[in-house]
Design a protein around this motif. Structure first.
Motif, PDB file in Angstrom:
ATOM      1  N   ASP A  18       4.479   5.635   2.398  1.00 12.45           N
ATOM      2  CA  ASP A  18       4.741   7.121   3.007  1.00 12.45           C
ATOM      3  C   ASP A  18       5.249   6.812   4.460  1.00 12.45           C
ATOM      4  O   ASP A  18       6.037   7.578   4.951  1.00 12.45           O
ATOM      5  CB  ASP A  18       3.492   7.619   2.873  1.00 12.45           C
ATOM      6  CG  ASP A  18       2.886   7.891   1.362  1.00 12.45           C
ATOM      7  OD1 ASP A  18       3.828   8.116   0.491  1.00 12.45           O
ATOM      8  OD2 ASP A  18       1.750   8.236   1.113  1.00 12.45           O
ATOM      9  N   ARG A  19       4.600   5.901   5.017  1.00 13.38           N
ATOM     10  CA  ARG A  19       5.036   5.735   6.693  1.00 13.38           C
ATOM     11  C   ARG A  19       6.404   5.461   6.766  1.00 13.38           C
ATOM     12  O   ARG A  19       7.154   5.935   7.750  1.00 13.38           O
ATOM     13  CB  ARG A  19       4.115   4.857   7.219  1.00 13.38           C
ATOM     14  CG  ARG A  19       4.317   4.411   8.748  1.00 13.38           C
ATOM     15  CD  ARG A  19       4.049   6.100   9.695  1.00 13.38           C
ATOM     16  NE  ARG A  19       4.217   5.788  10.999  1.00 13.38           N
ATOM     17  CZ  ARG A  19       4.482   6.796  12.022  1.00 13.38           C
ATOM     18  NH1 ARG A  19       4.824   8.027  11.216  1.00 13.38           N
ATOM     19  NH2 ARG A  19       4.457   6.641  12.923  1.00 13.38           N
ATOM     20  N   GLU A  57       8.313   8.463   6.313  1.00 11.35           N
ATOM     21  CA  GLU A  57       8.373   9.551   7.401  1.00 11.35           C
ATOM     22  C   GLU A  57       8.922   9.113   8.551  1.00 11.35           C
ATOM     23  O   GLU A  57       9.540  10.083   9.428  1.00 11.35           O
ATOM     24  CB  GLU A  57       6.594   9.339   7.646  1.00 11.35           C
ATOM     25  CG  GLU A  57       6.177  10.322   8.961  1.00 11.35           C
ATOM     26  CD  GLU A  57       4.688  10.301   9.547  1.00 11.35           C
ATOM     27  OE1 GLU A  57       4.435  11.031  10.130  1.00 11.35           O
ATOM     28  OE2 GLU A  57       3.890   9.485   8.742  1.00 11.35           O
ATOM     29  N   PRO A  85       0.884  -1.261  -0.079  1.00 14.47           N
ATOM     30  CA  PRO A  85       0.020   0.104   0.135  1.00 14.47           C
ATOM     31  C   PRO A  85       0.962   1.343  -0.059  1.00 14.47           C
ATOM     32  O   PRO A  85       1.940   1.280   0.629  1.00 14.47           O
ATOM     33  CB  PRO A  85      -0.648   0.033   1.286  1.00 14.47           C
ATOM     34  CG  PRO A  85      -0.878  -1.519   1.809  1.00 14.47           C
ATOM     35  CD  PRO A  85       0.638  -1.960   1.156  1.00 14.47           C
ATOM     36  N   ARG A  86       0.427   2.244  -0.678  1.00 15.52           N
ATOM     37  CA  ARG A  86       1.076   3.289  -0.951  1.00 15.52           C
ATOM     38  C   ARG A  86       1.479   4.127   0.751  1.00 15.52           C
ATOM     39  O   ARG A  86       2.291   4.683   0.932  1.00 15.52           O
ATOM     40  CB  ARG A  86       0.403   4.463  -1.719  1.00 15.52           C
ATOM     41  CG  ARG A  86       0.864   6.133  -1.579  1.00 15.52           C
ATOM     42  CD  ARG A  86       2.368   6.118  -2.393  1.00 15.52           C
ATOM     43  NE  ARG A  86       3.120   7.159  -1.899  1.00 15.52           N
ATOM     44  CZ  ARG A  86       3.875   7.845  -2.901  1.00 15.52           C
ATOM     45  NH1 ARG A  86       4.020   7.189  -4.150  1.00 15.52           N
ATOM     46  NH2 ARG A  86       4.528   8.837  -2.411  1.00 15.52           N
ATOM     47  N   SER A  87       0.220   3.950   1.574  1.00 16.05           N
ATOM     48  CA  SER A  87       0.273   4.390   2.881  1.00 16.05           C
ATOM     49  C   SER A  87       1.488   3.959   3.656  1.00 16.05           C
ATOM     50  O   SER A  87       1.906   4.693   4.387  1.00 16.05           O
ATOM     51  CB  SER A  87      -0.988   4.248   3.760  1.00 16.05           C
ATOM     52  OG  SER A  87      -1.242   2.876   3.729  1.00 16.05           O
ATOM     53  N   ASP A  88       1.806   2.566   3.358  1.00 13.75           N
ATOM     54  CA  ASP A  88       3.062   2.030   4.062  1.00 13.75           C
ATOM     55  C   ASP A  88       4.324   2.572   3.639  1.00 13.75           C
ATOM     56  O   ASP A  88       5.025   2.910   4.496  1.00 13.75           O
ATOM     57  CB  ASP A  88       3.094   0.452   3.553  1.00 13.75           C
ATOM     58  CG  ASP A  88       2.126  -0.271   4.563  1.00 13.75           C
ATOM     59  OD1 ASP A  88       1.214   0.191   5.222  1.00 13.75           O
ATOM     60  OD2 ASP A  88       1.672  -1.633   4.295  1.00 13.75           O
TER      61      ASP A  88
END
Length: 248
Positions: free
Chosen positions: A138-139, A142, A133-136
């Motif tokens: 990004d995290r 981060e 997932p893109r959220s992973d």
């Protein structure tokens, strides 16, 4: 007013000859980025001589060039860069760092990989192929698990760091995330453990660094790394085995 700048009455005319504009011109970095590096402790403070006047030295230029190289060419997160710079400053004298440069020049595989700019790959293409997932992604960026460079709306990562996403994709496939709630943050824990190990290795190296010529030291590092990795895997496996054996 320049932030993070210590006040001195008269700077060394020979050492502190550069102003902020000079730093920007010599490094290609904007003023805001340099201020940020000072605030984050990556760059030593300048020498303030007035309300809006400060001077810097050649060491500031060299440090900024190194930060830029590590961040923009080697894709290292600022957190990792600061850890590396802090380790170098704390553990090695100028003479020892010079010795390490000699060792680096004589390394084979590691030497080639540490020179020049890393090959970059499109992170979105990688996660699409792996099913991450893109959220992973990004995290990871981060919290500093993965370094990245953003250009024209595209996220680039080092080709040599794709293994991180590949490993995470396998974690996802095995169900650790959906069934146990394992998150990207757990990768940071592993990273911290490795950082602590590296810090201890650095202190050990600093205490014995001048016992061998650079050529011999480079040969030993090349041959020892696979053995160290074998010990790490073996000790970790043994700890897990012994833990479950202790449960009866």
């Amino acid at each position: 007013m320049d932030e993070g700048i210590e006040l001195v009455r008269e700077p060394d005319a020979q050492r502190w000859t550069l102003r902020m504009k000079d730093l920007c011109d010599l490094t290609g970095l904007p003023r805001q980025a340099i201020h940020f590096y000072i605030q984050q402790g990556l760059l030593p403070a300048g020498h303030k001589t007035g309300r809006n006047m400060a001077f810097y030295g050649d060491e500031h230029v060299e440090r900024l060039k190194l930060i830029k190289k590590l961040q923009h060419e080697r894709f290292l997160p600022l957190k990792a860069i600061k850890a590396l710079l802090d380790d170098q400053d704390a553990a090695f004298t100028a003479a020892q760092r010079g010795f390490l440069v000699g060792v680096k020049q004589r390394l084979d595989t590691l030497g080639r990989e540490s020179e020049g700019e890393k090959s970059a790959v499109d992170a979105d293409e990688v996660i699409a192929r792996l099913g991450v997932p893109r959220s992973d992604l990004d995290r990871m960026i981060e919290i500093g698990v993965l370094g990245a460079r953003i250009e024209e709306g595209r996220t680039w990562i080092a080709e040599g760091d794709v293994w991180i996403l590949q490993g995470w994709a396998e974690i996802l496939r095995l169900g650790f995330v959906s069934e146990l709630g394992i998150g990207v943050e757990e990768l940071a824990l592993i990273q911290e453990v490795v950082q602590d190990l590296f810090n201890r290795e650095t202190l050990l190296l600093a205490s014995r660094i001048d016992r061998l010529p650079p050529e011999r030291a480079a040969q030993m590092i090349e041959k020892a790394l696979p053995l160290v990795h074998t010990f790490l895997t073996g000790f970790h496996t043994a700890k897990i085995r012994d833990f479950f054996a202790s449960l009866g």
